[in-house]
Design a protein around this motif. Structure first.
Motif, PDB file in Angstrom:
ATOM      1  N   CYS A  68       0.807  -1.218   0.000  1.00 60.66           N
ATOM      2  CA  CYS A  68       0.000   0.000   0.000  1.00 60.66           C
ATOM      3  C   CYS A  68       0.844   1.275   0.000  1.00 60.66           C
ATOM      4  O   CYS A  68       0.396   2.320  -0.479  1.00 60.66           O
ATOM      5  CB  CYS A  68      -0.913   0.033   1.227  1.00 60.66           C
ATOM      6  N   ILE A  81      -0.685  11.441  -3.281  1.00 60.11           N
ATOM      7  CA  ILE A  81      -1.166  10.611  -4.395  1.00 60.11           C
ATOM      8  C   ILE A  81      -2.504   9.987  -4.038  1.00 60.11           C
ATOM      9  O   ILE A  81      -3.407   9.900  -4.851  1.00 60.11           O
ATOM     10  CB  ILE A  81      -0.156   9.477  -4.720  1.00 60.11           C
ATOM     11  N   LEU A  85      -4.259   7.469   5.117  1.00 60.65           N
ATOM     12  CA  LEU A  85      -5.037   6.445   5.822  1.00 60.65           C
ATOM     13  C   LEU A  85      -4.922   6.539   7.342  1.00 60.65           C
ATOM     14  O   LEU A  85      -5.614   5.836   8.062  1.00 60.65           O
ATOM     15  CB  LEU A  85      -4.646   5.046   5.330  1.00 60.65           C
ATOM     16  N   VAL A 102     -10.703  -2.054  -0.138  1.00 60.61           N
ATOM     17  CA  VAL A 102      -9.754  -3.140  -0.436  1.00 60.61           C
ATOM     18  C   VAL A 102     -10.431  -4.257  -1.236  1.00 60.61           C
ATOM     19  O   VAL A 102      -9.769  -4.947  -2.009  1.00 60.61           O
ATOM     20  CB  VAL A 102      -9.064  -3.720   0.826  1.00 60.61           C
ATOM     21  N   TYR A 113      -8.184   3.990  -9.851  1.00 62.62           N
ATOM     22  CA  TYR A 113      -7.427   4.797  -8.906  1.00 62.62           C
ATOM     23  C   TYR A 113      -6.752   3.893  -7.887  1.00 62.62           C
ATOM     24  O   TYR A 113      -5.651   4.140  -7.437  1.00 62.62           O
ATOM     25  CB  TYR A 113      -8.332   5.810  -8.206  1.00 62.62           C
ATOM     26  N   PHE A 117      -7.742  -5.335  -3.880  1.00 63.59           N
ATOM     27  CA  PHE A 117      -6.674  -6.033  -3.177  1.00 63.59           C
ATOM     28  C   PHE A 117      -7.098  -7.359  -2.557  1.00 63.59           C
ATOM     29  O   PHE A 117      -6.287  -8.220  -2.275  1.00 63.59           O
ATOM     30  CB  PHE A 117      -6.065  -5.137  -2.085  1.00 63.59           C
ATOM     31  N   LEU A 129      -5.491  -8.417   5.089  1.00 64.71           N
ATOM     32  CA  LEU A 129      -6.064  -7.069   5.002  1.00 64.71           C
ATOM     33  C   LEU A 129      -6.506  -6.542   6.367  1.00 64.71           C
ATOM     34  O   LEU A 129      -6.269  -5.387   6.697  1.00 64.71           O
ATOM     35  CB  LEU A 129      -7.203  -7.054   3.980  1.00 64.71           C
TER      36      LEU A 129
HETATM   37  C1  HEC Z   1      -2.208   2.254  -7.074  1.00 64.74           C
HETATM   38  C2  HEC Z   1      -2.288   3.101  -5.905  1.00 64.74           C
HETATM   39  C3  HEC Z   1      -2.920   2.512  -4.670  1.00 64.74           C
HETATM   40  C4  HEC Z   1      -2.537   1.383  -3.969  1.00 64.74           C
HETATM   41  C5  HEC Z   1      -1.384   0.439  -4.283  1.00 64.74           C
HETATM   42  C6  HEC Z   1      -3.418   1.300  -2.835  1.00 64.74           C
HETATM   43  N1  HEC Z   1      -4.319   2.328  -2.845  1.00 64.74           N
HETATM   44 FE1  HEC Z   1      -5.798   2.678  -1.538  1.00 64.74          FE
HETATM   45  N2  HEC Z   1      -6.429   4.276  -2.583  1.00 64.74           N
HETATM   46  C7  HEC Z   1      -5.798   4.779  -3.702  1.00 64.74           C
HETATM   47  C8  HEC Z   1      -6.515   5.959  -4.157  1.00 64.74           C
HETATM   48  C9  HEC Z   1      -6.120   6.841  -5.340  1.00 64.74           C
HETATM   49  C10 HEC Z   1      -7.595   6.130  -3.289  1.00 64.74           C
HETATM   50  C11 HEC Z   1      -8.689   7.204  -3.388  1.00 64.74           C
HETATM   51  C12 HEC Z   1      -9.746   6.624  -4.268  1.00 64.74           C
HETATM   52  C13 HEC Z   1     -10.786   7.626  -4.695  1.00 64.74           C
HETATM   53  O1  HEC Z   1     -10.407   8.679  -5.196  1.00 64.74           O
HETATM   54  O2  HEC Z   1     -11.968   7.315  -4.512  1.00 64.74           O
HETATM   55  C14 HEC Z   1      -7.504   5.058  -2.307  1.00 64.74           C
HETATM   56  C15 HEC Z   1      -8.391   4.887  -1.260  1.00 64.74           C
HETATM   57  C16 HEC Z   1      -8.234   3.996  -0.228  1.00 64.74           C
HETATM   58  C17 HEC Z   1      -9.064   3.919   0.942  1.00 64.74           C
HETATM   59  C18 HEC Z   1     -10.221   4.861   1.280  1.00 64.74           C
HETATM   60  C19 HEC Z   1      -9.611   6.077   1.956  1.00 64.74           C
HETATM   61  C20 HEC Z   1     -10.533   7.261   2.086  1.00 64.74           C
HETATM   62  O3  HEC Z   1     -10.210   8.162   2.895  1.00 64.74           O
HETATM   63  O4  HEC Z   1     -11.556   7.310   1.410  1.00 64.74           O
HETATM   64  C21 HEC Z   1      -8.596   2.898   1.700  1.00 64.74           C
HETATM   65  C22 HEC Z   1      -9.138   2.424   3.047  1.00 64.74           C
HETATM   66  C23 HEC Z   1      -7.461   2.334   1.014  1.00 64.74           C
HETATM   67  N3  HEC Z   1      -7.265   3.030  -0.154  1.00 64.74           N
HETATM   68  C24 HEC Z   1      -6.702   1.291   1.492  1.00 64.74           C
HETATM   69  C25 HEC Z   1      -5.622   0.740   0.807  1.00 64.74           C
HETATM   70  C26 HEC Z   1      -4.872  -0.394   1.300  1.00 64.74           C
HETATM   71  C27 HEC Z   1      -5.089  -1.080   2.617  1.00 64.74           C
HETATM   72  C28 HEC Z   1      -3.934  -0.685   0.343  1.00 64.74           C
HETATM   73  C29 HEC Z   1      -2.934  -1.819   0.332  1.00 64.74           C
HETATM   74  C30 HEC Z   1      -3.470  -3.148   0.556  1.00 64.74           C
HETATM   75  C31 HEC Z   1      -4.109   0.280  -0.731  1.00 64.74           C
HETATM   76  N4  HEC Z   1      -5.139   1.126  -0.415  1.00 64.74           N
HETATM   77  C32 HEC Z   1      -3.337   0.322  -1.874  1.00 64.74           C
HETATM   78  C33 HEC Z   1      -4.686   4.269  -4.309  1.00 64.74           C
HETATM   79  C34 HEC Z   1      -4.036   3.102  -3.944  1.00 64.74           C
END
Ligand code: HEC
Length: 143
Positions: A68, A81, A85, A102, A113, A117, A129
């Motif tokens: 992440c 980016i 969290l 996730v 975006y 996962f 997770l």
């Molecule tokens: C390729 C980039 C990327 C990866 C790798 C990634 N994320 Fe994200 N994540 C994002 C983006 C961009 C958003 C915002 C999405 C949107 O605009 O709705 C997001 C949103 C989230 C949110 C919601 C947060 C909010 O405040 O709304 C959570 C929870 C989250 N990610 C958890 C994870 C976890 C746990 C991992 C690893 C297992 C992970 N992400 C891996 C890009 C990523």
């Protein structure tokens, strides 16, 4: 004086080949060893079953770094980016939103975006997770 012989195209190729240009950490998802955690099976829990569990926190810390951090920042300190969290709600509301993202990822107008996962569409088990979620609790900050 030494002459610079690196052309623009060489530099560009090197930049494109380097994932570090875009984000921190690894690009390839990593399998997570969840030995030591109670198995949860395929049915998703509504709330984090490992909250406060030291083994889960330790596993989650590394799983976050490997999967992440490249988007959400090292130690979950966002570089802009993706959302920071550490600001996720610490209670069951945060659990729900965590699970939503996730499992389903974040896709708008066909643009990914955040990829999915959770198994079976993604690389990580429910155990891995919720372990990540457990670690996130430990770095949470008030918004
Ligand atoms: C390729 C980039 C990327 C990866 C790798 C990634 N994320 Fe994200 N994540 C994002 C983006 C961009 C958003 C915002 C999405 C949107 O605009 O709705 C997001 C949103 C989230 C949110 C919601 C947060 C909010 O405040 O709304 C959570 C929870 C989250 N990610 C958890 C994870 C976890 C746990 C991992 C690893 C297992 C992970 N992400 C891996 C890009 C990523």
């Amino acid at each position: 004086m030494m002459k610079m012989t690196i052309g623009v195209s060489t530099l560009l190729a090197a930049l494109l080949a380097s994932p570090a240009v875009f984000a921190h950490g690894d690009v390839v998802p990593h399998a997570v060893d969840t030995t030591g955690l109670d198995p949860l099976g395929p049915e998703w829990r509504d709330e984090n079953p490992y909250r406060g569990n030291p083994t889960a926190i330790e596993i989650g810390k590394h799983a976050f770094a490997a999967n992440c951090a490249r988007c959400h920042g090292i130690d979950a300190i966002s570089g802009g980016i993706a959302p920071d969290l550490r600001k996720l709600d610490k209670g069951s509301l945060g659990d729900e939103w965590f699970q939503e993202r996730v499992r389903n990822g974040a896709v708008r107008n066909g643009a990914v975006y955040m990829p999915k996962f959770a198994e079976p569409d993604g690389p990580l088990s429910q155990e891995a997770l919720w372990a990540i979620r457990s670690w996130l609790d430990t770095v949470a900050i008030d918004q």
